[in-house]
Scaffold this active site. Structure first.
Site, PDB file in Angstrom:
ATOM      1  CE1 TYR A 160      -3.695   2.592   1.059  1.00 58.53           C
ATOM      2  CE2 TYR A 160      -1.858   3.555   2.281  1.00 58.53           C
ATOM      3  CZ  TYR A 160      -3.133   3.660   1.749  1.00 58.53           C
ATOM      4  OH  TYR A 160      -3.847   4.823   1.905  1.00 58.53           O
ATOM      5  CD  GLU A 248      -6.167   4.888  -0.590  1.00 54.21           C
ATOM      6  OE1 GLU A 248      -6.105   4.593   0.608  1.00 54.21           O
ATOM      7  OE2 GLU A 248      -7.239   5.082  -1.187  1.00 54.21           O
TER       8      GLU A 248
END
Length: 439
Positions: A160, A248
């Protein structure tokens, strides 16, 4: 006052801009003396997945090869042009949960994998023109007008990565975790030690050692570590160049053949930078938005639809909510609230009435204006113009108070129009509720 940074010397801009999420909802304009002068409602920019990936590719970020199609024929041609071992076909709507969604055509799932390009045409036929229903859509779903035909890549490992503005750090930070492909909030709760953070100096940008350190924290090894660091730098450049508030990537992954790829992305933009980012904002897909909300936004109006029959035309979100509440308190049902904002012009008032009168559910209109920044006379002129030109056929109740209110009331009383005046908010609500037929 303490929360907002307001003191006897004025407003602390730093405290205000980095406190809570106020600037996410109501961007504020200030004079040089740091006095608040206007609140402007904005409509948040949403990009489809293919648009975000094109932005990344244009900035040198590695994404899957893909094409966009709006017909089954184009989808088939795209699949053949990819010459990929495996193809992923993805319905393009703004809602999440596409993979587990269902189409009104009967097709299950908005994301499909296939190794046969010929399958793509048949799948696209069952997607395009049909509505996809997911856990994030209304029960009738969202009509699919485009599909993305992309190269399917195996993922050996998922991580991530996000770049975002951080109030505590007064600038951008990079946040990463070796546990990608899942809810990062859950990771933060169950394994907080696996959340890594790098604070970026806004003037110096991402340093090479910071990018390498984050790549190492994410678990990239050998040549992949440098490749991941390069991708992090490119993502930061994208973050700056498009005036993003967040980029993101989940998952930020590696493939079995040694590539670092951004498999999925969510980009949030600073709407106050629209004047600098015209190319980006021109891509705003309003096809999935409420038509009334989209039309209102064109005139700097904020519209939220409800299921009642009394339209609420106000200035300020707080006043709008109070107006809706008091209508409900006296037995009525609000049809919407339409926020005029602070920098009102006569034409905005006219456009607002045009919107409200076009709604067949509306059986009465309640105007509730408290003029601080707003000049009540401008509102009154807009009201009379709208009533005459639109030949308003529903009852209109008007409550005005504040700046230039006496002139405004004179304009309304001398107009000769069937406008019901109210002395205060409660009086206005009672009159509006009484003006509609009870069913």
């Amino acid at each position: 006052a303490e929360l907002l940074g307001i003191t006897d010397k004025g407003i602390d801009l730093t405290a205000l801009c980095w406190t809570a999420d106020l600037t996410s909802f109501f961007p504020l304009l200030f004079t040089k003396k740091t006095q608040m002068v206007q609140v402007i409602p904005v409509r948040w920019l949403n990009l489809q997945e293919y648009q975000s990936k094109k932005l990344m590719a244009d900035h040198g970020v590695t994404v899957q090869r893909f094409f966009v199609a709006d017909s089954s024929k184009d989808a088939l041609e795209a699949a053949k042009r990819l010459k990929a071992k495996e193809i992923v076909l993805k319905a393009q709507i703004l809602a999440g949960g596409r993979g587990k969604g269902n189409f009104t055509s009967g097709l299950k799932g908005g994301v499909h994998l296939t190794k046969n390009p010929d399958d793509v045409a048949q799948l696209a036929k069952q997607m395009l023109g049909y509505s996809l229903i997911t856990k994030q859509t209304a029960k009738e779903g969202v009509k699919v007008n485009k599909v993305m035909v992309a190269e399917a890549l195996d993922i050996a490992r998922e991580t991530y990565l996000a770049i975002m503005m951080d109030r505590t750090s007064n600038g951008p930070v990079i946040v990463g975790s070796p546990q990608g492909g899942m809810d990062i909030e859950e990771v933060a709760v169950t394994n907080p030690e696996l959340i890594f953070k790098e604070i970026i100096d806004i003037f110096e940008g991402v340093k090479s050692d910071q990018a390498l350190q984050m790549a190492a924290n994410l678990g990239f090894k050998g040549p992949l570590q440098q490749q991941a660091a390069d991708q992090i730098k490119k993502l930061y450049n994208l973050f700056l160049k498009v005036d993003a508030t967040q980029v993101e990537i989940n998952p930020f992954g590696e493939t079995p053949d040694g590539q670092v790829v951004c498999f999925d992305a969510k980009i949030n933009f600073d709407d106050n930078a629209q004047f600098r980012q015209r190319d980006v904002f021109s891509q705003d897909d309003t096809s999935e938005s409420d038509l009334m909300e989209t039309e209102a936004a064109k005139h700097d109006l904020k519209y939220i639809g409800m299921d009642g029959n009394i339209a609420c035309f106000v200035n300020g979100a707080g006043l709008a909510m109070a107006t809706c509440d008091i209508i409900d308190l006296h037995g009525g049902k609000p049809a919407n609230f339409l926020d005029l904002g602070g920098g009102v012009q006569e034409n905005q008032v006219y456009q607002a009435f045009k919107l409200l009168s076009a709604d067949t559910r509306v059986e009465a209109i309640l105007v509730n204006i408290f003029g601080g920044i707003v000049n009540c006379a401008i509102v009154a002129n807009g009201i009379t113009k709208a009533c005459r030109e639109l030949q308003l056929k529903v009852p209109l109740v008007v409550r005005l108070e504040g700046t230039n209110v006496h002139e405004a009331k004179r304009i309304l009383s001398e107009s000769g129009l069937p406008i019901t005046s109210a002395i205060d908010l409660e009086d206005a609500a009672k009159k509006a509720v009484a003006s509609v037929p009870h069913k």
